[in-house]
Enzyme design. Structure first.
Site, PDB file in Angstrom:
ATOM      1  N   SER A 172       0.853  -1.189   0.000  1.00  0.00           N
ATOM      2  CA  SER A 172       0.000   0.000   0.000  1.00  0.00           C
ATOM      3  C   SER A 172       0.888   1.238   0.000  1.00  0.00           C
ATOM      4  CB  SER A 172      -0.844  -0.033   1.277  1.00  0.00           C
ATOM      5  OG  SER A 172      -1.127   1.252   1.728  1.00  0.00           O
ATOM      6  N   SER A 173       0.330   2.355  -0.438  1.00  0.00           N
ATOM      7  CA  SER A 173       1.118   3.595  -0.476  1.00  0.00           C
ATOM      8  C   SER A 173       1.524   4.040   0.927  1.00  0.00           C
ATOM      9  CB  SER A 173       0.320   4.704  -1.158  1.00  0.00           C
ATOM     10  OG  SER A 173      -0.903   4.915  -0.491  1.00  0.00           O
ATOM     11  N   CYS A 174       0.871   3.505   1.968  1.00  0.00           N
ATOM     12  CA  CYS A 174       1.211   3.965   3.317  1.00  0.00           C
ATOM     13  C   CYS A 174       2.528   3.381   3.820  1.00  0.00           C
ATOM     14  CB  CYS A 174       0.077   3.685   4.297  1.00  0.00           C
ATOM     15  SG  CYS A 174      -0.096   1.970   4.690  1.00  0.00           S
ATOM     16  N   TYR A 183       0.167  -1.257  10.223  1.00  0.00           N
ATOM     17  CA  TYR A 183      -0.118  -1.856   8.916  1.00  0.00           C
ATOM     18  C   TYR A 183       1.090  -1.653   7.987  1.00  0.00           C
ATOM     19  CZ  TYR A 183      -2.442  -2.620   4.429  1.00  0.00           C
ATOM     20  OH  TYR A 183      -2.782  -3.089   3.187  1.00  0.00           O
ATOM     21  N   LYS A 197       3.471  -4.526   6.260  1.00  0.00           N
ATOM     22  CA  LYS A 197       3.547  -4.612   4.796  1.00  0.00           C
ATOM     23  C   LYS A 197       4.989  -4.437   4.298  1.00  0.00           C
ATOM     24  CE  LYS A 197      -0.479  -5.692   3.322  1.00  0.00           C
ATOM     25  NZ  LYS A 197      -0.636  -6.927   2.532  1.00  0.00           N
ATOM     26  N   HIS A 249     -12.558   2.649   5.087  1.00  0.00           N
ATOM     27  CA  HIS A 249     -11.815   3.765   4.514  1.00  0.00           C
ATOM     28  C   HIS A 249     -12.801   4.890   4.168  1.00  0.00           C
ATOM     29  CE1 HIS A 249      -8.549   0.763   3.799  1.00  0.00           C
ATOM     30  NE2 HIS A 249      -7.852   1.789   4.223  1.00  0.00           N
TER      31      HIS A 249
HETATM   32  P1  GDP Z   1      -5.809   6.954   5.039  1.00  0.00           P
HETATM   33  O1  GDP Z   1      -5.672   7.303   3.590  1.00  0.00           O
HETATM   34  O2  GDP Z   1      -4.896   5.854   5.467  1.00  0.00           O
HETATM   35  O3  GDP Z   1      -5.688   8.173   5.920  1.00  0.00           O
HETATM   36  O4  GDP Z   1      -7.251   6.279   5.234  1.00  0.00           O
HETATM   37  P2  GDP Z   1      -8.788   6.702   5.280  1.00  0.00           P
HETATM   38  O5  GDP Z   1      -9.421   6.341   3.982  1.00  0.00           O
HETATM   39  O6  GDP Z   1      -9.374   6.091   6.510  1.00  0.00           O
HETATM   40  O7  GDP Z   1      -8.853   8.286   5.482  1.00  0.00           O
HETATM   41  C1  GDP Z   1      -8.525   9.210   4.477  1.00  0.00           C
HETATM   42  C2  GDP Z   1      -8.874  10.622   4.894  1.00  0.00           C
HETATM   43  O8  GDP Z   1     -10.298  10.754   4.903  1.00  0.00           O
HETATM   44  C3  GDP Z   1      -8.403  11.037   6.290  1.00  0.00           C
HETATM   45  O9  GDP Z   1      -7.962  12.381   6.241  1.00  0.00           O
HETATM   46  C4  GDP Z   1      -9.685  10.952   7.114  1.00  0.00           C
HETATM   47  O10 GDP Z   1      -9.689  11.815   8.244  1.00  0.00           O
HETATM   48  C5  GDP Z   1     -10.717  11.421   6.085  1.00  0.00           C
HETATM   49  N1  GDP Z   1     -12.103  11.064   6.387  1.00  0.00           N
HETATM   50  C6  GDP Z   1     -13.176  11.918   6.367  1.00  0.00           C
HETATM   51  N2  GDP Z   1     -14.297  11.314   6.756  1.00  0.00           N
HETATM   52  C7  GDP Z   1     -13.969  10.014   7.003  1.00  0.00           C
HETATM   53  C8  GDP Z   1     -14.715   8.904   7.455  1.00  0.00           C
HETATM   54  O11 GDP Z   1     -15.918   8.960   7.711  1.00  0.00           O
HETATM   55  N3  GDP Z   1     -14.034   7.717   7.596  1.00  0.00           N
HETATM   56  C9  GDP Z   1     -12.693   7.618   7.303  1.00  0.00           C
HETATM   57  N4  GDP Z   1     -12.079   6.433   7.443  1.00  0.00           N
HETATM   58  N5  GDP Z   1     -11.952   8.678   6.914  1.00  0.00           N
HETATM   59  C10 GDP Z   1     -12.581   9.865   6.767  1.00  0.00           C
END
Ligand code: GDP
Length: 329
Positions: free
Chosen positions: A117-119, A146, A150, A189
């Site tokens: 993953s990119s993370c 995670y 990975k 996500h």
């Molecule tokens: P990330 O890419 O590993 O940070 O994974 P996420 O997909 O969980 O979050 C991406 C971004 O979306 C972060 O800045 C979160 O704070 C934002 N975000 C906004 N609303 C939501 C929500 O309802 N759920 C999640 N998971 N992220 C949210």
């Protein structure tokens, strides 16, 4: 061509290809992509094989003798799930990677594709992030468990290539979405979480939709069937040690994404940003030029993909309503 690209593609015809994690969003897309390859796709459910159990994995692989493995099984989750369950993210992902990668070597598997993953890249890496940024800085703390698990899997695949000559390759996708995504508010996500929230908010006639964080972070999204096409492309054409980044190259802010999701779902109210929730890393767009130059390109735009993902969500939601109605009658 760059190092690792094959002039003559590996033919998948007639091969026994085990999609580990076939029931997940990525695994099921890989199965769809392999449908046109005249290969035999092997699948085993989680109830019948726990990939965290070394002896069981070895016995299953000896019995079923895959020629090729796509390792799409992992414990995954959004920023909330990563914060809540770091021990599970370490344990499950380390065990799955170690068992399947070593098992593939022990069983003489011809090719294995490991998914990261990119993370895995440092949070302050130069943008767009190229594979050589790996391990050159500190990781984003909101998904460190995670990411480290990975990184261990990716390094392990490289080590088996170096020590034993195994054709083990790795791909690093950006943020994914699409059919088969996980819809639960705390673990999902951002796209499935916002889709669920906006759907419910529209149904209730709410005035506002709550979005985690400031809305400012930028993310790069890829529709999962585009990723699956890239993975099949890599199986056929790539045989190198370096991980291959797979992303759309397009960034969008979380605020703009939330507006798009709201429009797709038909939610007409406003957005509020809940800054008590973490933003995570600010940007992490990857440099995917290597695979794009080799011939893969994404086909599904974010607008189109969000519509398809919402159709899948509705099908799943209506399925649940039907099941509940049957159970009550
Ligand atoms: P990330 O890419 O590993 O940070 O994974 P996420 O997909 O969980 O979050 C991406 C971004 O979306 C972060 O800045 C979160 O704070 C934002 N975000 C906004 N609303 C939501 C929500 O309802 N759920 C999640 N998971 N992220 C949210």
């Amino acid at each position: 061509m760059d190092e690792g690209w094959l002039r003559a593609p590996l033919s998948l015809a007639g091969k026994r290809i085990w999609v580990a994690g076939h029931a997940g969003m990525v695994g099921s897309a890989v199965c769809r992509a392999l449908a046109g390859e005249s290969c035999e796709v092997l699948m085993v459910s989680r109830d019948r094989l726990d990939l965290r159990e070394q002896a069981d994995v070895r016995a299953w692989m000896k019995a079923h003798r895959p020629d090729v493995i796509v390792l799409a099984a992992a414990r995954v989750g959004g920023i909330g799930a990563n914060a809540a369950y770091p021990a599970d993210f370490y344990h499950d992902n380390l065990m799955i990677s170690a068992n399947v990668i070593h098992g593939a070597y022990a069983c003489g598997v011809e090719k294995l594709l490991f998914l990261g993953s990119s993370c895995i890249y440092p949070k302050d890496a130069d943008l767009p992030i190229a594979p050589d940024a790996l391990l050159r800085g500190v990781l984003e703390p909101t998904n460190e468990a995670y990411a480290l698990a990975k990184i261990a899997g990716l390094k392990m695949a490289q080590a088996y290539r170096a020590q034993h000559g195994c054709d083990f390759i790795s791909a690093m996708p950006c943020n994914l979405y699409g059919p088969g995504d996980r819809y639960d508010l705390r673990g999902s996500h951002v796209i499935p979480a916002l889709m669920m929230k906006a759907h419910e908010a529209a149904r209730r006639g709410d005035d506002v939709l709550s979005v985690w964080g400031s809305g400012a972070p930028l993310r790069e999204f890829l529709y999962v069937d585009d990723l699956a096409a890239a993975l099949v492309f890599l199986l056929k054409y790539y045989s190198g040690s370096a991980p291959v980044n797979v992303g759309s190259g397009d960034e969008i802010s979380i605020g703009d994404l939330a507006r798009k999701v709201a429009d797709v779902v038909g939610f007409r109210g406003g957005l509020v940003f809940d800054c008590s929730q973490p933003d995570g890393v600010y940007r992490k767009v990857m440099d995917s030029s290597v695979i794009k130059k080799a011939g893969w390109l994404p086909q599904i735009s974010l607008d189109c993909g969000l519509g398809l993902a919402y159709a899948d969500f509705c099908q799943m939601a209506f399925g649940e309503i039907k099941t509940a109605a049957v159970a009550e009658s």
